[in-house]
Design a protein around this motif. Structure first.
Motif, PDB file in Angstrom:
ATOM      1  N   ASP A  44       0.833  -1.200   0.000  1.00  0.00           N
ATOM      2  CA  ASP A  44       0.000   0.000   0.000  1.00  0.00           C
ATOM      3  C   ASP A  44       0.870   1.254   0.000  1.00  0.00           C
ATOM      4  N   PRO A  45       0.999   1.937  -1.140  1.00  0.00           N
ATOM      5  CA  PRO A  45       1.856   3.123  -1.185  1.00  0.00           C
ATOM      6  C   PRO A  45       1.327   4.280  -0.353  1.00  0.00           C
ATOM      7  N   LYS A  46       0.057   4.229   0.034  1.00  0.00           N
ATOM      8  CA  LYS A  46      -0.524   5.304   0.845  1.00  0.00           C
ATOM      9  C   LYS A  46      -0.342   5.065   2.340  1.00  0.00           C
ATOM     10  N   SER A  47       0.174   3.895   2.699  1.00  0.00           N
ATOM     11  CA  SER A  47       0.337   3.562   4.110  1.00  0.00           C
ATOM     12  C   SER A  47       1.702   2.920   4.341  1.00  0.00           C
ATOM     13  N   ASN A  48       2.749   3.664   3.982  1.00  0.00           N
ATOM     14  CA  ASN A  48       4.127   3.228   4.228  1.00  0.00           C
ATOM     15  C   ASN A  48       4.438   1.879   3.599  1.00  0.00           C
ATOM     16  N   TRP A  49       3.797   1.590   2.465  1.00  0.00           N
ATOM     17  CA  TRP A  49       4.038   0.363   1.721  1.00  0.00           C
ATOM     18  C   TRP A  49       3.804  -0.889   2.557  1.00  0.00           C
ATOM     19  N   GLY A  50       2.822  -0.800   3.449  1.00  0.00           N
ATOM     20  CA  GLY A  50       2.444  -1.980   4.214  1.00  0.00           C
ATOM     21  C   GLY A  50       1.748  -3.013   3.339  1.00  0.00           C
ATOM     22  N   HIS A  51       1.646  -4.229   3.843  1.00  0.00           N
ATOM     23  CA  HIS A  51       1.044  -5.320   3.074  1.00  0.00           C
ATOM     24  C   HIS A  51      -0.480  -5.255   3.103  1.00  0.00           C
ATOM     25  N   ARG A  52      -1.090  -5.439   1.941  1.00  0.00           N
ATOM     26  CA  ARG A  52      -2.517  -5.731   1.842  1.00  0.00           C
ATOM     27  C   ARG A  52      -2.629  -7.173   1.364  1.00  0.00           C
ATOM     28  N   PHE A  53      -3.287  -7.996   2.144  1.00  0.00           N
ATOM     29  CA  PHE A  53      -3.317  -9.447   1.917  1.00  0.00           C
ATOM     30  C   PHE A  53      -4.744  -9.904   1.657  1.00  0.00           C
ATOM     31  N   VAL A  54      -4.981 -10.531   0.513  1.00  0.00           N
ATOM     32  CA  VAL A  54      -6.309 -11.040   0.161  1.00  0.00           C
ATOM     33  C   VAL A  54      -6.179 -12.512  -0.209  1.00  0.00           C
ATOM     34  N   PRO A  55      -6.730 -13.425   0.591  1.00  0.00           N
ATOM     35  CA  PRO A  55      -6.643 -14.848   0.238  1.00  0.00           C
ATOM     36  C   PRO A  55      -7.591 -15.203  -0.899  1.00  0.00           C
ATOM     37  N   VAL A  56      -7.194 -16.168  -1.695  1.00  0.00           N
ATOM     38  CA  VAL A  56      -8.051 -16.738  -2.720  1.00  0.00           C
ATOM     39  C   VAL A  56      -8.880 -17.856  -2.076  1.00  0.00           C
ATOM     40  N   ALA A  57     -10.139 -17.965  -2.459  1.00  0.00           N
ATOM     41  CA  ALA A  57     -11.014 -18.986  -1.883  1.00  0.00           C
ATOM     42  C   ALA A  57     -10.449 -20.387  -2.099  1.00  0.00           C
ATOM     43  N   SER A  58     -10.613 -21.235  -1.104  1.00  0.00           N
ATOM     44  CA  SER A  58     -10.042 -22.585  -1.157  1.00  0.00           C
ATOM     45  C   SER A  58     -10.500 -23.367  -2.380  1.00  0.00           C
ATOM     46  N   GLN A  59     -11.776 -23.279  -2.725  1.00  0.00           N
ATOM     47  CA  GLN A  59     -12.268 -24.022  -3.875  1.00  0.00           C
ATOM     48  C   GLN A  59     -11.629 -23.541  -5.163  1.00  0.00           C
ATOM     49  N   VAL A  60     -11.370 -22.230  -5.255  1.00  0.00           N
ATOM     50  CA  VAL A  60     -10.718 -21.679  -6.447  1.00  0.00           C
ATOM     51  C   VAL A  60      -9.281 -22.198  -6.541  1.00  0.00           C
ATOM     52  N   ILE A  61      -8.613 -22.300  -5.403  1.00  0.00           N
ATOM     53  CA  ILE A  61      -7.253 -22.858  -5.404  1.00  0.00           C
ATOM     54  C   ILE A  61      -7.291 -24.322  -5.841  1.00  0.00           C
ATOM     55  N   ALA A  62      -8.208 -25.084  -5.278  1.00  0.00           N
ATOM     56  CA  ALA A  62      -8.330 -26.500  -5.648  1.00  0.00           C
ATOM     57  C   ALA A  62      -8.640 -26.649  -7.131  1.00  0.00           C
ATOM     58  N   ASP A  63      -9.493 -25.767  -7.654  1.00  0.00           N
ATOM     59  CA  ASP A  63      -9.833 -25.829  -9.077  1.00  0.00           C
ATOM     60  C   ASP A  63      -8.605 -25.552  -9.947  1.00  0.00           C
ATOM     61  N   GLN A  64      -7.794 -24.573  -9.529  1.00  0.00           N
ATOM     62  CA  GLN A  64      -6.583 -24.262 -10.290  1.00  0.00           C
ATOM     63  C   GLN A  64      -5.626 -25.454 -10.312  1.00  0.00           C
ATOM     64  N   ILE A  65      -5.445 -26.078  -9.145  1.00  0.00           N
ATOM     65  CA  ILE A  65      -4.531 -27.220  -9.063  1.00  0.00           C
ATOM     66  C   ILE A  65      -5.063 -28.374  -9.917  1.00  0.00           C
ATOM     67  N   GLU A  66      -6.377 -28.601  -9.871  1.00  0.00           N
ATOM     68  CA  GLU A  66      -6.973 -29.666 -10.686  1.00  0.00           C
ATOM     69  C   GLU A  66      -6.717 -29.414 -12.168  1.00  0.00           C
ATOM     70  N   ALA A  67      -6.920 -28.167 -12.607  1.00  0.00           N
ATOM     71  CA  ALA A  67      -6.718 -27.847 -14.019  1.00  0.00           C
ATOM     72  C   ALA A  67      -5.261 -28.009 -14.419  1.00  0.00           C
ATOM     73  N   ALA A  68      -4.349 -27.496 -13.584  1.00  0.00           N
ATOM     74  CA  ALA A  68      -2.922 -27.548 -13.919  1.00  0.00           C
ATOM     75  C   ALA A  68      -2.412 -28.982 -13.991  1.00  0.00           C
ATOM     76  N   THR A  69      -2.809 -29.806 -13.012  1.00  0.00           N
ATOM     77  CA  THR A  69      -2.304 -31.177 -12.973  1.00  0.00           C
ATOM     78  C   THR A  69      -2.992 -32.076 -13.995  1.00  0.00           C
ATOM     79  N   SER A  70      -4.167 -31.677 -14.458  1.00  0.00           N
ATOM     80  CA  SER A  70      -4.844 -32.441 -15.514  1.00  0.00           C
ATOM     81  C   SER A  70      -4.281 -32.102 -16.885  1.00  0.00           C
ATOM     82  N   ALA A  71      -3.917 -30.842 -17.075  1.00  0.00           N
ATOM     83  CA  ALA A  71      -3.412 -30.402 -18.380  1.00  0.00           C
ATOM     84  C   ALA A  71      -1.961 -30.801 -18.612  1.00  0.00           C
ATOM     85  N   HIS A  72      -1.180 -30.893 -17.547  1.00  0.00           N
ATOM     86  CA  HIS A  72       0.252 -31.145 -17.671  1.00  0.00           C
ATOM     87  C   HIS A  72       0.665 -32.325 -16.797  1.00  0.00           C
TER      88      HIS A  72
END
Length: 265
Positions: A44-72
């Protein structure tokens, strides 16, 4: 057929670390990179470059891993920032669905931008669910001190002892990075293979911490393992590669520099 390496990590918006640095490292080392995003970190450049952290939903992560490991046909993976206990469990469960030749873990512990209690829960989940899967783990001084339970890491012998203790958590190889935090003119890393400690040395390039150096180091190990190198050879090549990136580091508008390769066309 292209050699392929996989990374499961956070996105870092300035491009100097995280998934962005990992994929660039894979490409420079001649490996086709596939990536799954676990969280989004934006300073965050407006707050001394502190971290802004946003997690990705677990199901979305699982879906990404499923797609990656199925394609390759993926068998070498780097694990970077996971960020929440749910993400840790999702990644561990997804990895368990197939065999892996190598798992490289860059153990991002306390996640800036999180409440201390949530960060501690993530640390504990990482220890119990991810570390036992690791072929190689690459903690920095803070991470090694935390994982080993040692009060201080001031000498090369301390690094070796920390590596031995961390190996008890399950990883087959432990690489403790002294970096700029260890006194002296050299950047010293130690590698413990379950029996012996190997010491790797390189001249320090200044005393500042360079954003993304740890990500690049672990990603380079991953790329070399994907190409068939032994663990010790992969770590040695990765140290040289990360060192060159620190030499070629780039200045940003943020209060840190980032790994770069301006002198390596």
């Amino acid at each position: 057929m292209s050699t392929i390496a996989y990374v499961i990590a956070g996105s870092e918006a300035t491009g100097g670390a995280g998934l962005q640095a990992d994929l660039k490292t894979f490409e420079r080392l001649g490996v086709y990179g596939v990536g799954t995003i676990t969280c989004i970190v934006s300073f965050d450049p407006k707050s001394n470059w502190g971290h802004r952290f946003v997690p990705v939903a677990s199901q979305v992560i699982a879906d990404q891993i499923e797609a990656a490991t199925s394609a390759h046909s993926l068998d070498v993976v780097k694990i970077g920032m996971l960020g929440t206990p749910d993400t840790v469990s999702t990644v561990a469960s997804s990895l368990a669905l197939q065999p892996w030749r190598h798992v490289v873990v860059d153990p991002v512990l306390i996640c800036k931008g999180q409440e201390p209690g949530a960060a501690l829960d993530t640390d504990n989940a990482l220890r119990t669910e991810i570390l036992p899967l690791a072929t190689v783990i690459t903690p920095n001084l803070f991470e090694a001190q935390t994982l080993s339970g040692m009060d201080t890491l001031d000498t090369v012998d301390d690094l070796g002892e920390a590596a031995r203790r961390i190996a008890d958590l399950g990883p087959k190889y432990v690489v403790v990075k002294g970096g700029v935090g260890l006194a002296g003119d050299e950047a010293i890393d130690v590698v413990f293979d379950g029996q012996d400690v190997t010491v790797l040395r390189a001249p320090k390039i200044g005393d500042e911490r360079v954003s993304g150096a740890g990500c690049v180091f672990a990603a380079a190990i991953t790329a070399e393992l994907a190409k068939g190198a032994s663990v010790l050879d992969a770590v040695s090549t990765a140290k040289d590669f990360a060192h060159a990136g620190i030499v070629g580091r780039i200045t940003t508008n943020a209060p840190f520099t980032a790994v770069g390769w301006r002198d390596r066309a």
